[in-house]
Design a protein around this motif. Structure first.
Motif, PDB file in Angstrom:
ATOM      1  N   ASN A 133      38.404  12.932  76.675  1.00  0.00           N
ATOM      2  CA  ASN A 133      38.841  13.273  78.031  1.00  0.00           C
ATOM      3  C   ASN A 133      38.005  14.435  78.581  1.00  0.00           C
ATOM      4  OD1 ASN A 133      40.390  13.875  80.397  1.00  0.00           O
ATOM      5  ND2 ASN A 133      42.165  12.922  79.413  1.00  0.00           N
ATOM      6  N   ILE A 134      37.509  14.249  79.802  1.00  0.00           N
ATOM      7  CA  ILE A 134      36.705  15.286  80.468  1.00  0.00           C
ATOM      8  C   ILE A 134      37.324  15.574  81.844  1.00  0.00           C
ATOM      9  CG2 ILE A 134      34.442  15.842  81.477  1.00  0.00           C
ATOM     10  CD1 ILE A 134      33.181  13.937  79.401  1.00  0.00           C
ATOM     11  N   LEU A 162      28.533  13.277  89.206  1.00  0.00           N
ATOM     12  CA  LEU A 162      28.555  13.185  87.740  1.00  0.00           C
ATOM     13  C   LEU A 162      29.873  12.562  87.261  1.00  0.00           C
ATOM     14  CD1 LEU A 162      27.076  14.021  85.059  1.00  0.00           C
ATOM     15  CD2 LEU A 162      28.422  16.143  85.154  1.00  0.00           C
ATOM     16  N   THR A 163      30.961  12.931  87.927  1.00  0.00           N
ATOM     17  CA  THR A 163      32.274  12.388  87.557  1.00  0.00           C
ATOM     18  C   THR A 163      32.253  10.858  87.647  1.00  0.00           C
ATOM     19  OG1 THR A 163      33.318  14.374  88.460  1.00  0.00           O
ATOM     20  CG2 THR A 163      34.746  12.459  88.109  1.00  0.00           C
ATOM     21  N   ARG A 175      37.843   9.223  79.363  1.00  0.00           N
ATOM     22  CA  ARG A 175      38.182   9.290  80.792  1.00  0.00           C
ATOM     23  C   ARG A 175      37.534  10.533  81.388  1.00  0.00           C
ATOM     24  NH1 ARG A 175      43.184  10.050  82.483  1.00  0.00           N
ATOM     25  NH2 ARG A 175      44.217  10.618  80.543  1.00  0.00           N
ATOM     26  N   VAL A 176      37.037  10.390  82.619  1.00  0.00           N
ATOM     27  CA  VAL A 176      36.341  11.510  83.269  1.00  0.00           C
ATOM     28  C   VAL A 176      36.883  11.671  84.685  1.00  0.00           C
ATOM     29  CG1 VAL A 176      34.107  12.497  83.875  1.00  0.00           C
ATOM     30  CG2 VAL A 176      34.253  10.849  81.996  1.00  0.00           C
ATOM     31  N   ILE A 229      43.779   6.379  84.805  1.00  0.00           N
ATOM     32  CA  ILE A 229      43.056   7.081  85.874  1.00  0.00           C
ATOM     33  C   ILE A 229      41.727   7.596  85.334  1.00  0.00           C
ATOM     34  CG2 ILE A 229      43.097   9.114  87.389  1.00  0.00           C
ATOM     35  CD1 ILE A 229      46.133   8.869  87.508  1.00  0.00           C
ATOM     36  N   THR A 230      40.642   7.163  85.936  1.00  0.00           N
ATOM     37  CA  THR A 230      39.325   7.730  85.600  1.00  0.00           C
ATOM     38  C   THR A 230      38.428   7.670  86.837  1.00  0.00           C
ATOM     39  OG1 THR A 230      37.591   7.793  83.901  1.00  0.00           O
ATOM     40  CG2 THR A 230      38.168   5.604  84.760  1.00  0.00           C
ATOM     41  N   GLY A 231      37.457   8.567  86.893  1.00  0.00           N
ATOM     42  CA  GLY A 231      36.515   8.584  88.024  1.00  0.00           C
ATOM     43  C   GLY A 231      37.134   9.079  89.321  1.00  0.00           C
TER      44      GLY A 231
END
Ligand code: NAP
Length: 248
Positions: A133-134, A162-163, A175-176, A229-231
């Motif tokens: 996770n980021i 970048l995300t 996930r980011v 949820i990502t991006g």
């Protein structure tokens, strides 16, 4: 090996507030530059009995960051599962007065330190498959524009991009997401340009509680409740961006 949550910029402001909240449930690896303030964060985080390690570093020294972080993690036997990048600096000047050398510092601290750290944390020999996770930190600047901070705004635009890029590249393992805060009265605003006397809390549509509003959003993005949820670029600004932002 125990898993840690790595927070950059934990010596102050939003990073410090987030470290305090996450210390209730996590081992923390805390980054900052000012060792005295970083120790103070450690003191505030120690109450819950989880491990707290410190990684003091000036991100202007970008060319050595990968090697130094690799050596640090290897020596301490630390694996990083969650990475939150909150370190940041700005330069407030009209474009005609900016210098390339300072712009480069802003990009290194706000943007390239994130890419160097993430790249290191994805190396199997350094961190195994631990990273999952980021959470990055952006700004309203890329969507509403903020005058006299061209390098800062551009560095945050780079973080937004970048995300999206990493969310695609690293799914489903990592996930980011990105939190883009409104105006919070932290050290980064402590320049005469930002009118220290201004009531920053009054410039959003919804009253602000303080940096814990960002910390709680970060905790949600790390939690299972956000597993789908990502991006995402999540604006935690009480609607400030609809008012054009409190800054010039
Ligand atoms: N406050 C706001 O209104 C606002 C709005 C949008 C986005 N943000 C973003 O939120 C993040 C946190 O900012 P904040 O408001 O909490 O400000 P802050 O209190 O000034 O915290 C900034 C953090 O970044 C670290 N940092 C600064 N220069 C560094 C360098 N050269 N190398 C390594 N670390 C460095 C500082 O470390 P030391 O203090 O130890 O030097 C500190 O921990 C930043 O990325 C900022 O751009 C803030």
């Amino acid at each position: 090996m125990e898993s840690y949550t790595f927070i950059t910029g934990a010596s102050s402001g939003i990073g410090q507030g987030t470290a305090k909240l996450l210390s209730e449930t996590r081992n923390l690896l805390l980054h900052g530059r000012d060792l005295e303030r970083l120790e103070e964060t450690r003191r505030q985080c120690a109450a819950h009995g989880h491990n707290v390690q410190l990684f003091p570093y000036d991100f202007q020294e970008i060319s050595t960051l990968r090697d130094d972080l690799t050596a640090f993690l290897t020596e301490k036997g630390i694996r990083v599962g969650e990475f939150l990048h909150f370190a940041g600096m700005t330069e407030v000047l009209p474009i005609s007065k900016t210098k390339y050398s300072v712009g480069l510092k802003v990009m290194n601290v706000n943007y390239f330190s994130a890419t160097e750290i993430i790249s290191t944390l994805l190396k199997k020999r350094v961190n195994g498959d631990a990273l999952h996770n980021i959470v990055l930190i952006g700004s309203m600047a890329p969507v509403i524009g903020i005058a006299c901070q061209p390098h800062y705004g551009s560095s945050k635009g780079a973080i937004h991009t970048l995300t999206l890029s990493l969310a695609r590249e690293l799914a489903p393992a990592v996930r980011v997401n990105c939190i883009s805060p409104g105006t919070f009265n932290t050290r980064i605003l402590q320049t005469p340009f930002f009118s220290p006397d201004k009531d920053w809390k009054s410039i959003s549509l919804i009253p602000c509680s303080g940096v814990e509003d960002v910390a709680k959003a970060a905790r949600f993005l790390l939690s299972e409740d956000s597993h789908y949820i990502t991006g995402q670029i999540l604006f935690v600004d009480g609607g400030e961006r609809f008012l054009g932002g409190g800054l010039p």
